[in-house]
Write an enzyme that holds these catalytic residues in place. Structure first.
Site, PDB file in Angstrom:
ATOM      1  CG  ASP A 184     -40.499   7.045  47.654  1.00  0.00           C
ATOM      2  OD1 ASP A 184     -41.366   6.569  47.254  1.00  0.00           O
ATOM      3  OD2 ASP A 184     -39.490   6.370  48.013  1.00  0.00           O
ATOM      4  CG  ASP A 210     -39.727   2.993  50.045  1.00  0.00           C
ATOM      5  OD1 ASP A 210     -41.093   2.891  49.993  1.00  0.00           O
ATOM      6  OD2 ASP A 210     -38.842   3.483  49.379  1.00  0.00           O
ATOM      7  CD  GLU A 211     -45.057   4.863  49.262  1.00  0.00           C
ATOM      8  OE1 GLU A 211     -46.104   5.654  49.145  1.00  0.00           O
ATOM      9  OE2 GLU A 211     -44.810   3.846  48.670  1.00  0.00           O
TER      10      GLU A 211
HETATM   11  P1  TTP Z   1     -39.685   1.982  45.633  1.00  0.00           P
HETATM   12  O1  TTP Z   1     -39.932   3.184  46.406  1.00  0.00           O
HETATM   13  O2  TTP Z   1     -40.648   1.721  44.625  1.00  0.00           O
HETATM   14  O3  TTP Z   1     -38.330   2.069  44.931  1.00  0.00           O
HETATM   15  P2  TTP Z   1     -36.821   2.331  45.676  1.00  0.00           P
HETATM   16  O4  TTP Z   1     -36.975   2.937  47.021  1.00  0.00           O
HETATM   17  O5  TTP Z   1     -35.950   1.066  45.549  1.00  0.00           O
HETATM   18  O6  TTP Z   1     -36.222   3.341  44.404  1.00  0.00           O
HETATM   19  P3  TTP Z   1     -36.698   4.855  44.394  1.00  0.00           P
HETATM   20  O7  TTP Z   1     -35.541   5.590  44.845  1.00  0.00           O
HETATM   21  O8  TTP Z   1     -37.261   4.996  43.123  1.00  0.00           O
HETATM   22  O9  TTP Z   1     -37.956   5.223  45.146  1.00  0.00           O
HETATM   23  O10 TTP Z   1     -39.675   0.748  46.391  1.00  0.00           O
HETATM   24  C1  TTP Z   1     -39.226   0.676  47.876  1.00  0.00           C
HETATM   25  C2  TTP Z   1     -38.951  -0.601  48.182  1.00  0.00           C
HETATM   26  O11 TTP Z   1     -39.580  -1.758  48.200  1.00  0.00           O
HETATM   27  C3  TTP Z   1     -37.469  -1.000  47.357  1.00  0.00           C
HETATM   28  O12 TTP Z   1     -36.346  -0.608  47.924  1.00  0.00           O
HETATM   29  C4  TTP Z   1     -37.448  -2.382  47.112  1.00  0.00           C
HETATM   30  C5  TTP Z   1     -38.957  -2.911  47.578  1.00  0.00           C
HETATM   31  N1  TTP Z   1     -39.647  -3.255  46.195  1.00  0.00           N
HETATM   32  C6  TTP Z   1     -39.634  -4.735  45.847  1.00  0.00           C
HETATM   33  O13 TTP Z   1     -39.186  -5.539  46.521  1.00  0.00           O
HETATM   34  N2  TTP Z   1     -40.234  -4.897  44.744  1.00  0.00           N
HETATM   35  C7  TTP Z   1     -40.620  -4.052  43.695  1.00  0.00           C
HETATM   36  O14 TTP Z   1     -41.158  -4.533  42.542  1.00  0.00           O
HETATM   37  C8  TTP Z   1     -40.664  -2.774  44.067  1.00  0.00           C
HETATM   38  C9  TTP Z   1     -41.150  -1.489  43.167  1.00  0.00           C
HETATM   39  C10 TTP Z   1     -40.094  -2.188  45.334  1.00  0.00           C
HETATM   40 CA    CA Z   2     -38.428   4.800  47.573  1.00  0.00          CA
END
Ligand code: TTP
Ligand code: CA
Length: 378
Positions: free
Chosen positions: A20, A121-122
């Site tokens: 992630d 992102d996963e």
């Molecule tokens: P996440 O992996 O939930 O968050 P993140 O990568 O920003 O932070 P973390 O370090 O906690 O992993 O989500 C991945 C991407 O998806 C994030 O960068 C932006 C997008 N996203 C949205 O657009 N809306 C949302 O509600 C969420 C949760 C994520």
């Molecule tokens: Ca993330």
């Protein structure tokens, strides 16, 4: 397919990774403009209403210290950061994030037996064979991957490694940012025991509340609920899933990505038309078919498109992306109606055939979708 179907020896446990990327959209912006580092960075999805209406897509960790996180209104984010003069508010740039994501995924993919992209992102991947089923070799591989991502792209990520997808996903979330959590087969139950049931993939707020009421706040406590109680409360499929999840059991295979990139249906109109209302019935049927197939295959969709074959057999297409992946039929209907209305207004010609497609598919891993529907219904 279960893990013992993919490996001949039943004593061999799979080695599954979940990667992630950290604060992904905001991290991409920091990489493009290093002067942002150290400042609160807020990525915004501005709505069509103009001004500061819209929501926060994500933020970097500095901004999160001020309570600015995914989903809150931009106005509220600005308010929370009003005394921080160097806070930066940027508009989402999906194209750039997708490009970064593709590059990062290509780096990781090399080390995988099987690789499954779950979202921008996963990703899950299996490296059982490449690591000779030896969990002791995991750390070195992770170091190599993290180093390569850092050197080539500047990107950091958090990685969870476990004998299955369920536990690997929970593990990647356990230590962030730039984290690594390895859960060896013998450690699975101890690792899960104190975590909240909400950490289980697919368990939404409502399911979590119901489990809490039944006396299961932690996954360890969930283990005390027997299969009969769980299936009576949640039905056979979800009940069994929860029963297994409590014990860290999950046999979902890592599915090689890119097999399906879009799902579409097309139909010939009974009568050529250029009137939006006359095509609505067909459009709704197409949407329902596409939606059904999407859900059955365990996907959510992030992009919706329509296709028109015009009287001169030329083709007109239109598509639009959603803010985040969806499984909602309403959303599919709404967006495809808007696209059709626009397309009809733009074209003078009669329409012969009409098609609907969803793309940018994200695997919802079955259970996720199941729960989402259950949570919506309850
Ligand atoms: P996440 O992996 O939930 O968050 P993140 O990568 O920003 O932070 P973390 O370090 O906690 O992993 O989500 C991945 C991407 O998806 C994030 O960068 C932006 C997008 N996203 C949205 O657009 N809306 C949302 O509600 C969420 C949760 C994520
Ligand atoms: Ca993330």
């Amino acid at each position: 397919m279960s893990w013992d179907a993919s490996s001949k020896d039943k004593n061999k446990q799979r080695i599954i990774f979940h990667v992630d990327f950290d604060y992904f959209f905001a991290q991409c912006e920091e990489l493009r403009d290093p002067s942002l580092k150290g400042k609160p960075v807020v990525i915004c999805v501005y709505s069509a209403r103009g001004g500061d209406s819209g929501a926060v897509s994500t933020s970097n960790y500095k901004a999160r210290e001020y309570g600015v996180k995914s989903g809150i209104p931009i106005k509220l984010a600005k308010n929370r950061l009003k005394d921080v003069p160097d806070a930066k508010f940027l508009q989402v740039d999906h194209e750039y994030y997708t490009e970064m994501s593709d590059k990062a995924m290509a780096i990781i993919r090399k080390y995988a037996d099987r690789f499954e992209v779950v979202g921008v992102d996963e990703a899950f991947f299996e490296a059982s064979e490449k690591l000779d089923y030896d969990f002791n070799k995991v750390e070195e591989l992770v170091k190599t991957i993290k180093k390569e991502l850092k050197e080539q792209l500047g990107l950091t990520c958090s990685i969870g490694v476990a004998p299955n997808k369920l536990v690997a996903k929970i593990a990647s979330d356990f230590r962030k940012p730039d984290g690594l959590t390895i859960v060896k087969p013998k450690e699975v139950q101890a690792f899960l025991a104190d975590l909240s049931v909400g950490k289980i993939i697919g368990v939404g707020k409502k399911t979590e509340e119901r489990l809490n009421e039944m006396g299961a706040k932690t996954i360890g406590e969930l283990e005390n609920l027997d299969i009969y109680t769980l299936t009576k409360e949640f039905g056979k499929k979800i009940g069994t899933y929860l029963y297994n999840a409590a014990r860290g059991i999950d046999e979902e295979p890592v599915m090689e990505s890119e097999a399906i990139t879009q799902i579409s249906r097309i139909t010939t109109l009974k009568k050529n038309s250029k009137i939006f209302e006359e095509m609505l019935g067909d459009l709704e049927t197409l949407c329902k078919d596409v939606h059904k197939s999407t859900i059955e295959q365990g996907f959510s969709f992030k992009s919706v498109g329509i296709m028109l074959v015009l009287d001169d057999l030329s083709m007109k297409t239109k598509s639009r992306s959603l803010k985040s992946p969806s499984t909602s039929l309403d959303e599919l209907l709404k967006l495809s109606k808007a696209l059709l209305e626009e397309a009809v207004a733009e074209s003078q010609m009669m329409v012969r055939r009409l098609g609907v497609k969803v793309s940018e598919l994200v695997s919802s891993k079955g259970q996720d979708t199941l729960f989402k529907f259950m949570d919506e219904k309850t």
